[in-house]
Structures are given as structure tokens and as C-alpha cells.
Design an enzyme around this catalytic site. Structure first.
Site, mmCIF file in Angstrom:
data_model
loop_
_atom_site.group_PDB
_atom_site.id
_atom_site.type_symbol
_atom_site.label_atom_id
_atom_site.label_comp_id
_atom_site.label_asym_id
_atom_site.label_seq_id
_atom_site.Cartn_x
_atom_site.Cartn_y
_atom_site.Cartn_z
ATOM 1 N N LYS A 1 0.837 -1.201 0.000
ATOM 2 C CA LYS A 1 0.000 0.000 0.000
ATOM 3 C C LYS A 1 0.874 1.254 0.000
ATOM 4 O O LYS A 1 1.878 1.326 0.721
ATOM 5 C CB LYS A 1 -0.911 -0.035 1.228
ATOM 6 C CG LYS A 1 -1.948 1.075 1.304
ATOM 7 C CD LYS A 1 -2.844 0.860 2.515
ATOM 8 C CE LYS A 1 -3.889 1.953 2.631
ATOM 9 N NZ LYS A 1 -4.792 1.735 3.788
ATOM 10 N N SER B 1 -9.404 2.079 2.845
ATOM 11 C CA SER B 1 -8.436 2.793 2.041
ATOM 12 C C SER B 1 -7.422 1.874 1.352
ATOM 13 O O SER B 1 -6.600 2.347 0.572
ATOM 14 C CB SER B 1 -7.674 3.787 2.935
ATOM 15 O OG SER B 1 -6.978 3.106 3.964
ATOM 16 N N SER C 1 -10.300 -0.380 6.779
ATOM 17 C CA SER C 1 -9.607 -0.171 5.510
ATOM 18 C C SER C 1 -8.930 -1.402 4.947
ATOM 19 O O SER C 1 -8.509 -1.404 3.795
ATOM 20 C CB SER C 1 -8.577 0.954 5.662
ATOM 21 O OG SER C 1 -9.208 2.191 5.863
#
Length: 545
Positions: free
Chosen positions: A159, A239, A263
Site C-alpha cells: 500500500k 483505504s 480499511s
């Protein structure tokens, strides 16, 4: 070497930002997520892995043993099919047995990213040349009988909110568009020391705390938005949306996400993969853009995302444990998945979070009911029950996170010299008086105590991730606005381990996830239940993009 190259998304975002007097529109953002080809920026040479971030050799050896035991205990049969749909655990075993070279594995995943990423916009900063160089070195080391660790030669994505040395790490914010970390985040350093090879960075909303109002998917002004691999009209949530999308589509065996309110679990649900938010205090946050410390320290956790539960079992021991930087991390050993006996577990399920909350849709209820039935058939005692005060806790959390008028988000913006923050950054929220803020913290702790007492009756809770199936981007039915529609953030407040595994599909064939919640420090029980549900209900279904 000055790393100034940008993806086409970078260049288009720059043009938008420089457009005189014109605010960023939804059309601009929709355009940023279309028809992008992976770009190969020049990279700084890989630096030596910082020793301070690594696990002791004996701990890494234990992690290697845990990886082997995980595959055995979960009865992971050979999966067949293309390399890019094999699990990380199986790929590692194939590489160790020299059935396939590291270079072949890495190239297969690079080719897959080239194929799927133009539609998904999930990988926003590739580092393919370096990955292939590391693959060649890994093959040479294996030929000499010198594997690095349990993940020797296994590719990964990470990420974009997590630092990766030598590779631009933006965290989705304009002020970091040229930011090249000098060292890896703790979790990345540990994975690389175990032999994993980085392919690139995956998309995230700015600072991971909300992207673009109205879209309802992972998006930011640098890279645009990410789309669902099962249907590009639909959201991946956030996210860790880029992570969920590329893992589901076979571009990487695994990714590491972060979870402040769901997330990891939201994208795992939307993309039909497995992911876990570990117990608070399990995994160091060092090197994440919103790392450790502060009033909301308990909320933020990092955890693995993969297509199969066995990979979560393999990965969590590698990234867990104190790093002498994140002061909230505890040296609590992980339990043994093989020791868990499914029969006899006490399980509660629920599909509504109390009075006033939106009940789950018919399709979501059916999936949770199927999961409950699967556990009952395995010998669990199963009953419907809901923890107390969930809606009150949800409201408290919302008020607390904006209680300083979002000054903590303003500090992030200032720290990274972001001149043009994303549309979701609002710094004019009303401030809660200090006395009221403290009173809310006390009430939050009181409710946490009540829920902990409730958990004495159960080993596992199962519930939805969201009350409705995965919506279209833009959420025309406004399902996210329904009271109690999200079932994840409560377990950031309590700090309990919470995983997601695909439990079925809705009428439009998008995945529906089941959330599996355990008592503190019982990830091994959560994994055992997830693995059973994966086996009975089918788990991840390949996306033939």
C-alpha cells in the site's frame, strides 16, 4: 539519483492542479483512473535493510516453521492454474522445491499487472526493473542453497501509505509526490528479509483517511481512482482499495494494508479476498503515513491481505512483534492454528447493530446465515446475539475523530507540505470542548469494558462487513449513509482481531464477505474459523480479466 519520473496519472494530476482558478471536479478524478499503463520509473538502488527493524534470527526461524505448519494445518492442496493465481504459501514451496524459478514467478505477476492494471488503476508506482534484478539474485542464492527465508522469491505489492526505500511513497497526498524513503517501514523490511520481492505500490486515498466525497472508492488527486476487478463500475471501498483490487486480480499474491476503521476489511469484502486487522498492539506501524501515538493510537493497525487464508497465517508471524520504535506493540506470541478445534467453539452472529441501525440486506443476511450454518454443522454452538452499545460507540468514534476540528489532519497536511489537499480534507469542523472530549473518552472505555464482558460468552463473532452488497462508484442508492451500515470500526475501538473471508456473491456476482471477530490475541482462532468458511463457502473466485 534524482527520482523525478511520474506516471501518466502524476502528470495529469499536475495539469489539473495547475489549472488556474479551476477546482478539481468529479470528471477530473474519473479521468485519472482510466486507461493507465504501468510505468517504469528510475529507482534508487535497494539499500541494505535496516537491522533495527528486523526480527531476531530465531524469531524469523520460528516464522519459517509457522509458514510450513500453516500450509499443513489448513490442508492446502496444490491449486493448479496460472502462477499468478497461486497462493504466496504455495509459490514459496514451489520455489524452494525448484519447480519454478523466482524470475518466472516475478515475470508472471508483472505480465498480469500489465494486463489488468489499465482497467483497475490499482498499482500506481511499479518498480519492475528492480524486482527482476532481485529475482535473478534470489535464483542465484537458491542455486547455492542459501534461501533468505519463508518468502524467498515471492512477489508482493505494498500500500502506498507504507514507506518503501528507493520507491516513491506518496500516501496519496500532493506534498509527497516526489517522496523517496531512505528506509523501509518495519513491516516491509521484515518481509524483504524473509525473501519477498516488491513489485510496486498500490493506490490509497490521501493519508488513508478519506479520498473524494461522493465517489465511495479509493481515490486521490495524484493517481485517480481504483475500480473493482469483478465489475469496474463498482467500488473497492478503501483505504486499501488498490491492494484489494490487484490481489484479487492476480497481480500480486499479497499486500499489506492499514486499517483505521475498516480499511483492510472493506476492500477484502468488495474484492472477494481474505484480510485481517490484527489485535491492537500486534504489528508495528513504524513507516506508515499515519503511524503510532496520539488519541486514536488504538484504532490504527497494519495487516496482510491475500486470496487465501493460509497466506495470512504465513505472513502475520513475519510482520508481528516489537520493533523498539512503536511503543504500543507487545511481544505476545501468536497461537497455533493447528491446535484449534472448530467443534465446540462458541459463536454468535448478528446482522443488525441494535435499535436504530440499518438491517442487512436479504443477500447479505443469506451469506451470514450460510456461514453460521457451516459453523453449526462443524460442531460449534451458534446463536444470534449482538454486542451492547454498538450504535452509541459508532457515534462516539465519529465525534472523537473530528473533535479537534480535524486539526490532526491539518498537522499531517502541514508536515508533508501539501499545498493542495484532496477534496476530503476539511479543517473547519466544530471543536468539542475539552471537558466533553474527555468525557467521551471515558464513555468509550466504559463501553469497551461492557463489550469485553459480553465476549466472555463467545470465542467468535460473525457479522457482515457492510449491510448491503458492493455499490457502484458514486453509490447512487446512498447505502453508505444508512445508520449502522458499516460493521467494522467498532473493532478498531475495541482492538479485537477481525478478519474477512469471501462467503458468497450477490445477484450481480460481486463478492460478499463475512467478518470473523475474535477475542484479544486470538488470531489463531479467527484464522481457523476463516479457513473453515473458506473451504465450505468457496473463498476467493478467480477474476478472469
Amino acid at each position: 539519483m534524482n527520482q523525478s519520473a511520474h506516471t501518466p496519472g502524476h502528470r495529469k494530476a499536475t495539469e489539473v492542479l495547475q489549472a488556474r482558478g479551476r477546482p478539481l471536479s468529479r470528471r477530473d478524478l474519473l479521468g485519472l483512473g482510466r486507461h493507465r499503463q504501468p510505468h517504469h520509473p528510475p529507482l534508487l538502488p535497494a539499500a541494505p535493510i535496516a537491522a533495527a527493524n528486523l526480527l531476531p534470527a530465531r524469531t524469523l526461524a520460528a516464522a519459517t516453521a509457522a509458514a510450513t505448519a500453516a500450509a499443513t494445518s489448513l490442508s492446502a492442496a496444490p491449486q493448479g492454474g496460472p502462477l499468478f493465481f497461486r497462493s504466496a504459501t504455495e509459490l514459496a514451496a514451489m520455489i524452494r522445491r525448484k519447480e519454478v524459478s523466482v524470475t518466472e514467478v516475478v515475470q508472471a505477476h508483472i505480465d498480469r499487472i500489465h494486463k489488468v492494471n489499465p482497467m483497475l488503476n490499482a498499482v500506481v508506482m511499479p518498480c519492475f526493473e528492480r524486482a527482476l534484478e532481485e529475482a535473478k539474485a534470489a535464483d542465484a542464492a537458491l542455486a547455492k542453497g542459501m534461501p533468505k527465508g519463508p518468502l524467498h522469491g515471492v512477489p508482493m505489492t505494498i500500500k502506498d501509505s507504507i514507506e518503501t526505500e528507493g520507491v516513491i511513497s506518496t500516501g496519496g497526498t500532493q506534498g509527497r509526490s516526489h517522496h523517496v524513503p531512505k528506509r523501509d517501514a518495519t513491516v516491509v523490511a521484515r518481509l524483504r528479509a524473509a525473501g519477498a520481492i516488491l513489485l510496486g505500490k498500490t493506490n490509497t486515498p490521501e493519508f488513508t483517511i478519506g479520498g473524494v466525497s461522493g465517489l465511495g472508492t479509493t481515490a486521490n488527486i495524484l493517481h485517480g481512482m481504483t475500480r473493482n476487478p469483478y465489475d469496474p463500475r463498482h467500488t473497492v471501498y478503501g483505504s486499501s482499495g488498490g491492494a484489494g483490487a490487484i490481489v484479487a486480480a492476480g497481480g500480486a499474491p499479497f499486500d499489506i494494508g492499514s486499517d483505521f476503521g475498516g480499511s483492510i476489511r472493506g476492500p477484502s469484502h468488495a474484492c472477494g479476498i481474505a484480510g485481517i486487522k490484527p489485535t491492537s498492539g500486534r504489528v508495528p506501524r513504524t513507516g506508515h503515513i499515519v503511524d503510532y501515538g496520539g488519541t486514536f493510537d488504538n484504532y490504527q493497525q497494519l495487516g496482510p491481505m491475500a486470496r487465501r487464508v493460509e497466506d495470512l497465517v504465513t505472513l502475520l508471524p513475519i510482520i508481528s512483534g516489537p520493533d523498539d520504535l512503536d511503543a504500543a506493540i507487545h511481544p505476545v506470541p501468536l497461537g497455533d492454528v493447528a491446535s484449534v478445534r472448530i467443534a465446540g467453539l462458541r459463536v454468535a452472529f448478528y446482522t443488525q447493530q441494535g435499535p436504530g441501525a440499518a438491517g442487512a440486506s436479504t443477500e447479505v443476511v443469506a451469506v451470514i446465515a450460510a456461514a453460521a450454518k457451516a459453523l453449526e454443522s462443524a460442531g460449534c454452538s451458534v446463536g444470534e446475539d449482538v454486542p451492547p452499545h454498538l450504535m452509541e460507540m459508532d457515534e462516539l468514534r465519529r465525534k472523537l475523530t473530528t473533535g479537534d476540528g480535524n486539526a490532526w489532519q491539518k498537522r499531517l497536511t502541514d508536515r508533508y507540505q501539501t499545498i493542495v489537499p484532496g477534496p476530503a480534507r476539511k479543517f473547519n469542523q466544530p471543536q468539542v470542548p475539552v471537558a466533553d472530549f474527555v468525557a467521551m473518552l471515558e464513555r468509550q472505555d466504559a463501553i469497551k469494558s461492557r463489550i469485553l464482558t459480553f465476549m466472555e460468552k463467545y470465542d467468535i463473532l460473525i457479522c457482515p462487513v457492510r449491510s448491503t452488497p458492493v455499490p457502484r462508484i458514486g453509490d447512487p442508492d446512498k447505502t453508505a449513509d444508512l445508520a449502522g451500515s458499516g460493521f467494522t470500526s467498532i473493532y478498531n475501538v475495541t482492538g479485537y482481531p477481525a478478519g474477512v473471508v469471501r462467503g458468497g456473491s450477490c445477484s450481480n456476482r460481486l463478492p460478499i464477505g463475512v467478518q470473523v471477530v475474535g477475542r484479544p490475541w486470538t488470531e489463531h482462532v479467527v484464522f481457523a474459523v476463516m479457513a473453515h468458511l473458506e473451504k465450505v463457502l468457496g473463498g476467493h473466485q478467480p477474476v478472469m480479466v
